[in-house]
Write a protein that holds these residues in place. Structure first.
Motif, PDB file in Angstrom:
ATOM      1  N   UNK A 182       0.842  -1.205   0.000  1.00 15.30           N
ATOM      2  CA  UNK A 182       0.000   0.000   0.000  1.00 15.30           C
ATOM      3  C   UNK A 182       0.871   1.248   0.000  1.00 15.30           C
ATOM      4  N   UNK A 183       1.869   1.249   0.886  1.00 15.82           N
ATOM      5  CA  UNK A 183       2.712   2.450   1.001  1.00 15.82           C
ATOM      6  C   UNK A 183       4.140   2.048   1.345  1.00 15.82           C
ATOM      7  N   UNK A 184       5.092   2.575   0.570  1.00 17.60           N
ATOM      8  CA  UNK A 184       6.503   2.302   0.813  1.00 17.60           C
ATOM      9  C   UNK A 184       7.316   3.470   0.244  1.00 17.60           C
ATOM     10  N   UNK A 185       8.414   3.810   0.938  1.00 20.35           N
ATOM     11  CA  UNK A 185       9.207   4.934   0.433  1.00 20.35           C
ATOM     12  C   UNK A 185       9.964   4.539  -0.836  1.00 20.35           C
ATOM     13  N   UNK A 186      10.364   5.511  -1.600  1.00 20.49           N
ATOM     14  CA  UNK A 186      10.939   5.287  -2.933  1.00 20.49           C
ATOM     15  C   UNK A 186      12.208   4.442  -2.889  1.00 20.49           C
ATOM     16  N   UNK A 187      13.081   4.734  -1.922  1.00 17.48           N
ATOM     17  CA  UNK A 187      14.357   4.009  -1.835  1.00 17.48           C
ATOM     18  C   UNK A 187      14.123   2.528  -1.536  1.00 17.48           C
ATOM     19  N   UNK A 188      13.253   2.268  -0.579  1.00 19.60           N
ATOM     20  CA  UNK A 188      12.954   0.891  -0.215  1.00 19.60           C
ATOM     21  C   UNK A 188      12.241   0.164  -1.354  1.00 19.60           C
ATOM     22  N   UNK A 189      11.368   0.885  -2.052  1.00 18.69           N
ATOM     23  CA  UNK A 189      10.645   0.289  -3.178  1.00 18.69           C
ATOM     24  C   UNK A 189      11.609  -0.224  -4.241  1.00 18.69           C
ATOM     25  N   UNK A 190      12.621   0.575  -4.547  1.00 13.46           N
ATOM     26  CA  UNK A 190      13.595   0.179  -5.567  1.00 13.46           C
ATOM     27  C   UNK A 190      14.369  -1.064  -5.134  1.00 13.46           C
ATOM     28  N   UNK A 193       1.105 -11.624   2.538  1.00 12.63           N
ATOM     29  CA  UNK A 193      -0.181 -11.850   3.201  1.00 12.63           C
ATOM     30  C   UNK A 193      -0.600 -10.528   3.857  1.00 12.63           C
ATOM     31  N   UNK A 194      -1.481  -9.792   3.186  1.00 10.31           N
ATOM     32  CA  UNK A 194      -1.803  -8.428   3.606  1.00 10.31           C
ATOM     33  C   UNK A 194      -3.320  -8.210   3.648  1.00 10.31           C
ATOM     34  N   UNK A 195      -3.732  -7.210   4.415  1.00 12.12           N
ATOM     35  CA  UNK A 195      -5.167  -6.903   4.493  1.00 12.12           C
ATOM     36  C   UNK A 195      -5.644  -6.144   3.265  1.00 12.12           C
ATOM     37  N   UNK A 196      -4.770  -5.309   2.700  1.00 14.53           N
ATOM     38  CA  UNK A 196      -5.154  -4.536   1.518  1.00 14.53           C
ATOM     39  C   UNK A 196      -3.946  -4.319   0.620  1.00 14.53           C
ATOM     40  N   UNK A 197      -4.210  -3.972  -0.646  1.00 15.88           N
ATOM     41  CA  UNK A 197      -3.139  -3.732  -1.611  1.00 15.88           C
ATOM     42  C   UNK A 197      -3.497  -2.518  -2.463  1.00 15.88           C
ATOM     43  N   UNK A 198      -2.478  -1.909  -3.036  1.00 17.85           N
ATOM     44  CA  UNK A 198      -2.682  -0.841  -4.010  1.00 17.85           C
ATOM     45  C   UNK A 198      -2.308  -1.409  -5.381  1.00 17.85           C
ATOM     46  N   UNK A 199      -3.312  -1.665  -6.193  1.00 16.87           N
ATOM     47  CA  UNK A 199      -3.081  -2.318  -7.486  1.00 16.87           C
ATOM     48  C   UNK A 199      -2.376  -1.417  -8.484  1.00 16.87           C
TER      49      UNK A 199
END
Length: 332
Positions: A85-93, A111-117
Motif C-alpha cells: 500500500x505504502x513504501x518509500x521510494x528508496x525501499x521500493x527500488x 499476506x496483507x489486508x489490503x493492496x494498491x493495485x
C-alpha cells in the motif's frame, strides 16, 4: 482458488503470491499450506523466513538472493507490513530489485489486508505470480464449514440455529471457530446445539447487538432497545462506533430497497453487502419508506458530528439519535 490448491498439492509453486483481504483465517490457511511445501513442521527452518509487521529490507534481500539449503524450495512470508500500500521510494527500488533477481526455487508470499493495485511492486508480483482475494465468506459456505466441524464431533444443529449462530458469532472465521469450539465442548455429551445454548455461551459481536437493537427499534420495542444500549455501554463500546453501525444498517436496508427495484433478489442482497438474515432485511426493505431511511441516515450524521465536535455528551447524543429514530419509525 482452484489453481492455488493445485499448485500447492503438486508443489509446483509460483515465484510470488499475494493473499489479501478481510478473511484472515483463509489467508493464514493457504500461507501455511504453501509453507508446508518446504517444511511440514512449524519449527524454524533455513529455507523459511517470516517477516511480520515491520519490514526488514536487508534480511529480505539476503534471503531471496541465496538458493535453498538441502531443499529445492524456500519461502519468504511477508505478513501485515503494508508495503503493498505504502513504501518509500528508496525501499521500493530495493524490493523491486530483490524480486527481479530472486533465486531459483524461492517463493515470496505477501499476506496483507489490503493492496494498491496501481503500485509497481503489486504489478510486478501480479505479472509473475498469483493474486488471491479472501473476502468474508457467504453464509452458505460458512454453514457447511461449521457443519463439518460439528459432524467431525458427531454433533448437530438445526439450519435455523446455525444461521442464528453465524449472525451472533461475528464475521471472521477465527471468531466463528472460537465460538463453535466453545459450544462443542459445552454440549459434547448431548450432541445437539440449540438456540438457548448459543444465547448462553456465544460472545455476540457489537455488530450483532446493534443489528438486534435496530430490529427492536423498528418493532417499537423501546424497552429492549434501551436495555441493549445499556449493555453496550457496560461493554464500554464507543458511541461513535454504535452510530456508525446504525448508519451501516440503515444504509444496507436503503441499498437493498433501491437495488430490488431493478435486480434479482440474490443480486440485490449481494450489492447491498448482506450476508446473513436475508429474509429480515428483505422484510425491512419492503416495509420501511425511503424517506424514513433517509431521515435516520441524516440523524446518524448529525449525531456523529455532535460526538466528534464535542457539542454534546457522547451517550446523550446517542440516546437522542435512538429517540428521534424511533419517532421516525413510528410514522411507518
Amino acid at each position: 482458488m482452484k489453481n492455488l490448491r493445485e499448485e500447492i498439492s503438486t508443489g509446483n509453486l509460483k515465484k510470488f503470491y499475494i493473499l489479501y483481504g478481510e478473511e484472515d483465517y483463509l489467508k493464514d490457511h493457504y500461507t501455511k499450506m504453501i509453507k508446508r511445501c518446504v517444511s511440514d513442521t512449524d519449527a524454524e527452518d533455513f529455507n523459511i523466513l517470516k517477516i511480520s509487521e515491520k519490514f526488514d529490507i536487508s534480511t529480505f534481500e539476503m534471503f531471496l538472493s541465496s538458493p535453498p539449503i538441502f531443499n529445492d524450495k524456500k519461502v519468504c512470508i511477508v505478513k501485515n507490513t503494508g508495503i503493498l500500500v505504502k513504501v518509500n521510494e528508496a525501499e521500493k527500488e530495493r524490493i523491486l530489485a530483490a524480486l527481479n533477481n530472486i533465486a531459483q526455487g524461492a517463493t515470496v508470499v505477501f499476506c496483507e489486508s489490503s493492496v494498491d493495485k496501481r503500485g509497481s511492486i503489486y504489478k510486478l508480483l501480479a505479472k509473475g505470480g498469483g493474486v488471491y482475494e479472501f473476502k468474508y465468506q457467504k453464509e452458505a459456505d460458512l454453514k457447511n464449514w461449521v457443519k463439518r466441524h460439528l459432524q467431525s464431533e458427531k454433533m448437530s444443529a438445526s439450519e435455523e440455529d446455525l444461521s442464528y449462530f453465524l449472525n451472533s458469532a461475528g464475521s471472521g472465521m477465527y471468531e466463528i471457530l472460537s465460538e463453535i469450539t466453545k459450544l462443542i465442548n459445552y454440549k459434547r455429551k448431548e450432541g445437539v446445539i440449540t438456540r438457548s445454548d448459543i444465547d448462553a455461551l456465544v460472545s455476540k459481536s457489537v455488530e450483532n447487538r446493534v443489528f438486534e437493537m435496530i430490529n427492536k427499534l423498528f418493532d417499537g420495542d423501546m424497552k429492549s432497545v434501551y436495555k441493549m444500549l445499556d449493555d453496550l455501554k457496560m461493554l464500554k463500546t464507543e458511541p461513535v462506533m454504535i452510530v456508525s453501525l446504525i448508519f451501516g444498517e440503515c444504509s444496507k436496508i436503503r441499498k437493498l430497497k433501491l437495488f430490488s427495484e431493478s435486480l434479482p433478489q440474490s443480486e440485490a442482497l449481494k450489492r447491498a453487502g448482506i450476508r446473513f438474515y436475508a429474509n429480515e432485511y428483505i422484510k425491512r426493505a419492503k416495509s420501511i419508506p425511503l424517506k424514513t431511511l433517509d431521515g435516520m441516515i441524516f440523524l446518524c450524521r448529525e449525531c456523529d458530528y455532535e460526538i466528534k465536535s464535542g457539542t454534546s455528551e457522547k451517550y446523550l447524543a446517542l440516546s437522542k439519535l435512538i429517540s428521534n429514530s424511533h419517532n421516525l419509525a413510528q410514522r411507518i
